[in-house]
Each structure stands twice: as C-alpha cells, then as structure tokens.
Design a protein around this motif. Sequence first.
Motif, PDB file in Angstrom:
ATOM      1  N   VAL A  85       0.770  -1.446   0.040  1.00 10.43           N
ATOM      2  CA  VAL A  85      -0.001  -0.031  -0.155  1.00 10.43           C
ATOM      3  C   VAL A  85       0.758   1.084  -0.095  1.00 10.43           C
ATOM      4  CG1 VAL A  85      -1.472   1.381   1.579  1.00 10.43           C
ATOM      5  CG2 VAL A  85      -2.138  -1.156   0.956  1.00 10.43           C
ATOM      6  N   ILE A  86       1.886   1.214   0.757  1.00 12.58           N
ATOM      7  CA  ILE A  86       2.807   2.322   0.888  1.00 12.58           C
ATOM      8  C   ILE A  86       3.299   2.421  -0.668  1.00 12.58           C
ATOM      9  CG2 ILE A  86       5.032   3.226   1.840  1.00 12.58           C
ATOM     10  CD1 ILE A  86       4.318   1.868   4.426  1.00 12.58           C
ATOM     11  N   HIS A  87       3.820   1.647  -1.133  1.00 20.82           N
ATOM     12  CA  HIS A  87       4.507   1.719  -2.551  1.00 20.82           C
ATOM     13  C   HIS A  87       3.516   2.245  -3.420  1.00 20.82           C
ATOM     14  CE1 HIS A  87       7.002   0.725  -5.944  1.00 20.82           C
ATOM     15  NE2 HIS A  87       5.919  -0.067  -6.473  1.00 20.82           N
ATOM     16  N   SER A  88       2.060   1.716  -3.331  1.00 21.73           N
ATOM     17  CA  SER A  88       1.347   2.113  -4.133  1.00 21.73           C
ATOM     18  C   SER A  88       0.796   3.885  -4.026  1.00 21.73           C
ATOM     19  CB  SER A  88      -0.048   1.445  -4.133  1.00 21.73           C
ATOM     20  OG  SER A  88      -1.129   1.992  -4.754  1.00 21.73           O
ATOM     21  N   LEU A  89       0.892   4.342  -2.856  1.00 19.73           N
ATOM     22  CA  LEU A  89       0.894   5.754  -2.581  1.00 19.73           C
ATOM     23  C   LEU A  89       1.941   6.465  -3.048  1.00 19.73           C
ATOM     24  CD1 LEU A  89      -0.685   5.583   1.062  1.00 19.73           C
ATOM     25  CD2 LEU A  89      -1.793   6.022  -0.972  1.00 19.73           C
ATOM     26  N   GLY A  90       3.007   5.911  -3.205  1.00 18.89           N
ATOM     27  CA  GLY A  90       4.193   6.697  -3.680  1.00 18.89           C
ATOM     28  C   GLY A  90       4.365   6.716  -5.112  1.00 18.89           C
ATOM     29  N   LYS A  91       3.561   5.932  -5.919  1.00 16.73           N
ATOM     30  CA  LYS A  91       3.627   5.831  -7.386  1.00 16.73           C
ATOM     31  C   LYS A  91       3.405   7.055  -8.161  1.00 16.73           C
ATOM     32  CE  LYS A  91       3.085   0.952  -8.282  1.00 16.73           C
ATOM     33  NZ  LYS A  91       2.041  -0.001  -8.866  1.00 16.73           N
ATOM     34  N   ARG A  92       2.623   7.963  -7.708  1.00 19.50           N
ATOM     35  CA  ARG A  92       2.505   9.167  -8.479  1.00 19.50           C
ATOM     36  C   ARG A  92       1.884  10.132  -7.461  1.00 19.50           C
ATOM     37  NH1 ARG A  92      -2.940  10.199  -8.505  1.00 19.50           N
ATOM     38  NH2 ARG A  92      -4.323   8.173  -8.405  1.00 19.50           N
ATOM     39  N   ASP A  93       2.003  11.538  -7.781  1.00 24.83           N
ATOM     40  CA  ASP A  93       1.675  12.832  -6.961  1.00 24.83           C
ATOM     41  C   ASP A  93      -0.095  12.517  -6.808  1.00 24.83           C
ATOM     42  OD1 ASP A  93       4.426  13.567  -7.107  1.00 24.83           O
ATOM     43  OD2 ASP A  93       3.965  14.921  -8.525  1.00 24.83           O
ATOM     44  N   GLY A  94      -0.498  13.391  -5.706  1.00 26.64           N
ATOM     45  CA  GLY A  94      -1.632  13.469  -5.545  1.00 26.64           C
ATOM     46  C   GLY A  94      -2.268  12.549  -4.655  1.00 26.64           C
ATOM     47  N   THR A  95      -3.549  12.755  -4.214  1.00 26.94           N
ATOM     48  CA  THR A  95      -4.319  11.607  -3.574  1.00 26.94           C
ATOM     49  C   THR A  95      -4.576  10.550  -4.176  1.00 26.94           C
ATOM     50  OG1 THR A  95      -6.381  12.716  -3.869  1.00 26.94           O
ATOM     51  CG2 THR A  95      -5.023  13.619  -1.965  1.00 26.94           C
ATOM     52  N   HIS A  96      -5.133   9.336  -3.392  1.00 26.33           N
ATOM     53  CA  HIS A  96      -5.219   8.188  -3.936  1.00 26.33           C
ATOM     54  C   HIS A  96      -6.575   7.748  -3.375  1.00 26.33           C
ATOM     55  CE1 HIS A  96      -1.081   7.569  -5.677  1.00 26.33           C
ATOM     56  NE2 HIS A  96      -1.025   8.467  -4.912  1.00 26.33           N
ATOM     57  N   THR A  97      -7.544   7.348  -3.875  1.00 27.20           N
ATOM     58  CA  THR A  97      -8.611   6.619  -3.264  1.00 27.20           C
ATOM     59  C   THR A  97      -8.653   5.243  -2.898  1.00 27.20           C
ATOM     60  OG1 THR A  97      -9.914   5.807  -5.436  1.00 27.20           O
ATOM     61  CG2 THR A  97      -9.985   8.116  -4.766  1.00 27.20           C
ATOM     62  N   VAL A  98      -9.335   4.597  -2.098  1.00 26.41           N
ATOM     63  CA  VAL A  98      -9.254   3.193  -1.487  1.00 26.41           C
ATOM     64  C   VAL A  98      -9.347   2.408  -2.824  1.00 26.41           C
ATOM     65  CG1 VAL A  98     -10.327   1.429  -0.546  1.00 26.41           C
ATOM     66  CG2 VAL A  98     -10.058   3.696   0.699  1.00 26.41           C
ATOM     67  N   ALA A  99     -10.229   2.603  -3.627  1.00 19.56           N
ATOM     68  CA  ALA A  99     -10.331   2.001  -5.056  1.00 19.56           C
ATOM     69  C   ALA A  99      -9.090   1.858  -5.666  1.00 19.56           C
ATOM     70  CB  ALA A  99     -11.558   2.623  -5.788  1.00 19.56           C
ATOM     71  N   GLU A 100      -8.744   2.876  -6.098  1.00 21.82           N
ATOM     72  CA  GLU A 100      -7.255   3.192  -6.715  1.00 21.82           C
ATOM     73  C   GLU A 100      -6.012   2.318  -5.923  1.00 21.82           C
ATOM     74  OE1 GLU A 100      -7.855   7.668  -8.633  1.00 21.82           O
ATOM     75  OE2 GLU A 100      -6.693   7.206  -6.815  1.00 21.82           O
ATOM     76  N   VAL A 101      -6.014   2.489  -4.949  1.00 19.31           N
ATOM     77  CA  VAL A 101      -4.899   1.534  -4.206  1.00 19.31           C
ATOM     78  C   VAL A 101      -5.411   0.211  -4.172  1.00 19.31           C
ATOM     79  CG1 VAL A 101      -3.761   1.298  -1.952  1.00 19.31           C
ATOM     80  CG2 VAL A 101      -4.226   3.397  -2.771  1.00 19.31           C
ATOM     81  N   ALA A 102      -6.414  -0.327  -4.001  1.00 22.35           N
ATOM     82  CA  ALA A 102      -6.826  -1.606  -4.320  1.00 22.35           C
ATOM     83  C   ALA A 102      -6.553  -2.184  -5.683  1.00 22.35           C
ATOM     84  CB  ALA A 102      -8.533  -1.795  -3.840  1.00 22.35           C
ATOM     85  N   ALA A 103      -6.981  -1.496  -6.382  1.00 24.63           N
ATOM     86  CA  ALA A 103      -6.754  -1.863  -8.088  1.00 24.63           C
ATOM     87  C   ALA A 103      -5.081  -2.138  -8.196  1.00 24.63           C
ATOM     88  CB  ALA A 103      -7.447  -0.827  -9.001  1.00 24.63           C
ATOM     89  N   SER A 104      -4.455  -1.064  -7.578  1.00 29.24           N
ATOM     90  CA  SER A 104      -2.994  -1.116  -7.833  1.00 29.24           C
ATOM     91  C   SER A 104      -2.216  -2.538  -7.347  1.00 29.24           C
ATOM     92  CB  SER A 104      -2.179   0.227  -7.289  1.00 29.24           C
ATOM     93  OG  SER A 104      -0.882   0.014  -7.362  1.00 29.24           O
ATOM     94  N   THR A 105      -2.639  -2.559  -5.925  1.00 31.70           N
ATOM     95  CA  THR A 105      -2.043  -3.481  -5.195  1.00 31.70           C
ATOM     96  C   THR A 105      -3.025  -5.002  -5.322  1.00 31.70           C
ATOM     97  OG1 THR A 105      -3.535  -3.271  -3.089  1.00 31.70           O
ATOM     98  CG2 THR A 105      -1.432  -1.934  -3.312  1.00 31.70           C
ATOM     99  N   LYS A 106      -4.181  -5.006  -6.028  1.00 34.28           N
ATOM    100  CA  LYS A 106      -4.834  -6.207  -6.151  1.00 34.28           C
ATOM    101  C   LYS A 106      -5.302  -6.721  -4.652  1.00 34.28           C
ATOM    102  CE  LYS A 106      -2.913  -7.637 -10.539  1.00 34.28           C
ATOM    103  NZ  LYS A 106      -2.439  -6.170 -10.748  1.00 34.28           N
ATOM    104  N   LEU A 107      -5.391  -5.840  -3.818  1.00 36.32           N
ATOM    105  CA  LEU A 107      -6.026  -6.204  -2.366  1.00 36.32           C
ATOM    106  C   LEU A 107      -7.550  -5.977  -2.177  1.00 36.32           C
ATOM    107  CD1 LEU A 107      -2.832  -4.980  -0.215  1.00 36.32           C
ATOM    108  CD2 LEU A 107      -3.389  -7.230  -0.630  1.00 36.32           C
ATOM    109  N   PRO A 108      -8.032  -6.718  -1.493  1.00 38.99           N
ATOM    110  CA  PRO A 108      -9.586  -6.414  -1.146  1.00 38.99           C
ATOM    111  C   PRO A 108      -9.657  -4.803  -0.568  1.00 38.99           C
ATOM    112  CG  PRO A 108      -8.931  -8.504  -0.195  1.00 38.99           C
ATOM    113  CD  PRO A 108      -7.665  -7.756  -0.626  1.00 38.99           C
ATOM    114  N   ARG A 109     -10.756  -3.788  -0.782  1.00 37.35           N
ATOM    115  CA  ARG A 109     -11.110  -2.722  -0.624  1.00 37.35           C
ATOM    116  C   ARG A 109     -11.033  -2.497   1.087  1.00 37.35           C
ATOM    117  NH1 ARG A 109     -14.818   0.529  -4.581  1.00 37.35           N
ATOM    118  NH2 ARG A 109     -13.783  -0.341  -6.593  1.00 37.35           N
ATOM    119  N   THR A 110     -11.452  -3.493   1.629  1.00 35.57           N
ATOM    120  CA  THR A 110     -11.694  -3.571   3.096  1.00 35.57           C
ATOM    121  C   THR A 110     -10.248  -3.549   3.741  1.00 35.57           C
ATOM    122  OG1 THR A 110     -12.212  -5.795   3.069  1.00 35.57           O
ATOM    123  CG2 THR A 110     -14.037  -4.411   3.407  1.00 35.57           C
TER     124      THR A 110
END
Length: 269
Positions: free
Chosen positions: A19-44
């Motif tokens: 999740v930390i790695h996903s947040l650092g991929k680009r500038d700006g804020t990231h939604t739960v859905a975006e991080v879930a898609a990037s990491t392939k982890l469940p949204r919860t």
Amino acid sequence: MTNPSNDGFVRSFARGLAVIHSLGKRDGTHTVAEVAASTKLPRTVVRRILLTLCELGYATESESRGFRLTPKILTLGTSYLTSLPFWGHAQRALETLWTQVVESCAMCVFDGRDAVFVLRIPSLKIMSLSLGVGTHVPALATAPGRAILGFQTADFLERFLDEVPLRAYTARTVCEKSALLESLACVRRDGYAWVDGEFDEYIAGLSVPVRDERLNAVASISVNLLSGETTREEAVKKYLPALRVAAHQLTGLAPAFLGTAVARHTHSL
C-alpha cells in the motif's frame, strides 16, 4: 504481491508495504479503490491499512476521501542511508566529483531489474527526467545499470537477459540480446558504461562500478549529461578520470550486502 509459503512471512506487513508503494507511485491523493486496484488487495483490507498509516502519521486523509503519504514516510527510507558510515563516504565522494565535473552526479545500486538512485546531486541544467533518491530506472537501458551488470558473470547475464523483457524505451534503445551482451562485454573490457538516449532520448550517461572488499561490482557512480551536447569520446576524456578517482576512493568500503540484490535475483531465475 509475493506471498511465499514461509513461516516467517508476515502477510499483513507485506500488504502494508504494498500500500505504501502504491501511494508513492504518483503525485496527488489516492482513493481506496485506486490503491486496491494497484495492489490487487480487497478494499476493506486497503482501507484498514490506510487508516493505520494515518493513525501512525505516515499518511493523511483529505476531505475528498483521498489518501497521501506524509513527510514522516521519509524516515523509513533514510534509515537505509544512515545505517552505515559508507553512505557518508559516498556522499563526500559524490560532492567532490560534482565540484570537478559540474554535471549531475549519482550513485545507484541494483535492485531486481532496475538501478535505484540512492544518492544524487543534480546539475543546474534542465533534465527531462525528475530523478530523485529512490527513483528506479531500467538497468539494461541506463549507464548506472550497465556499469553494474557488465561485471556480473556470463551465466548470470545469460539468464538475466532471458528473463527480463527487452523493451524499447526510445528509438535508440538496444533491445536485442546479442547486442546487449556485446555492449556489456565492452563495459567489462573498458571499465565504464556509456549510454546515450536509450531510456530517455534527451539524456546520456557515463558510469563506473563501485566495488566491495571482494572487488565485486555492487554499485555505480555516474555523470548524467544532455544527449547530443557531448560525444562519447569527449565525455570519456573529460569525465572518466574523475569518475574513476571517486570510485577508487570507495573501493573496499562498499558493504557486500549491496550486492545481495544481484545474488537474490540470480537465485530467483
């Protein structure tokens, strides 16, 4: 995400790092859905990790329900650069080199398929890439990467080139296996790597290896230039002596563990 069948593997911790790695991929804020898609982890799972990071001060949540990392996250990365006296020696060597060449200078280590910038002093010129500490660039298409790869074993290189996708980043990228092996053989013969416009068409680089106490190439020091501004012959004449002095100052000081990424990749092939 890697999930080996190992009793010592902590899946929740690995998910947090993803999740930390996903947040650092680009500038700006990231939604739960975006991080879930990037990491392939469940949204919860992602939301719980993000809220934990916020509670610990490593992330913050905006009014728009987006998340971003905070400056506190830098403490995790800087621990790598403050853990050994070697980094102080390397920083001083890089600073001395910069005063001599007055061009962008950097130190990189190998990480899987990439060269990773661990120290960098930029030039006053405008470069087309924003290369900061922690930036990954493809090892095969850049001078810092080839300066390390060129001094690995022939067996390693054969298997490495069979596994890594040979991608053309620009019209000048060398992406045929035979040509890359020939290029790496030249690096080993000449003692330096010169790459011009293969990853970014506007940037050329000259790089030499940094060796540990066993004289294994475990890192590299490079000078980055604007492509077309200097020929290979001019760059070698003007910058290579200073580069070699800087690398020689660090010979034997570089910790052997810097080469573990190479060894680990060998074992994974």
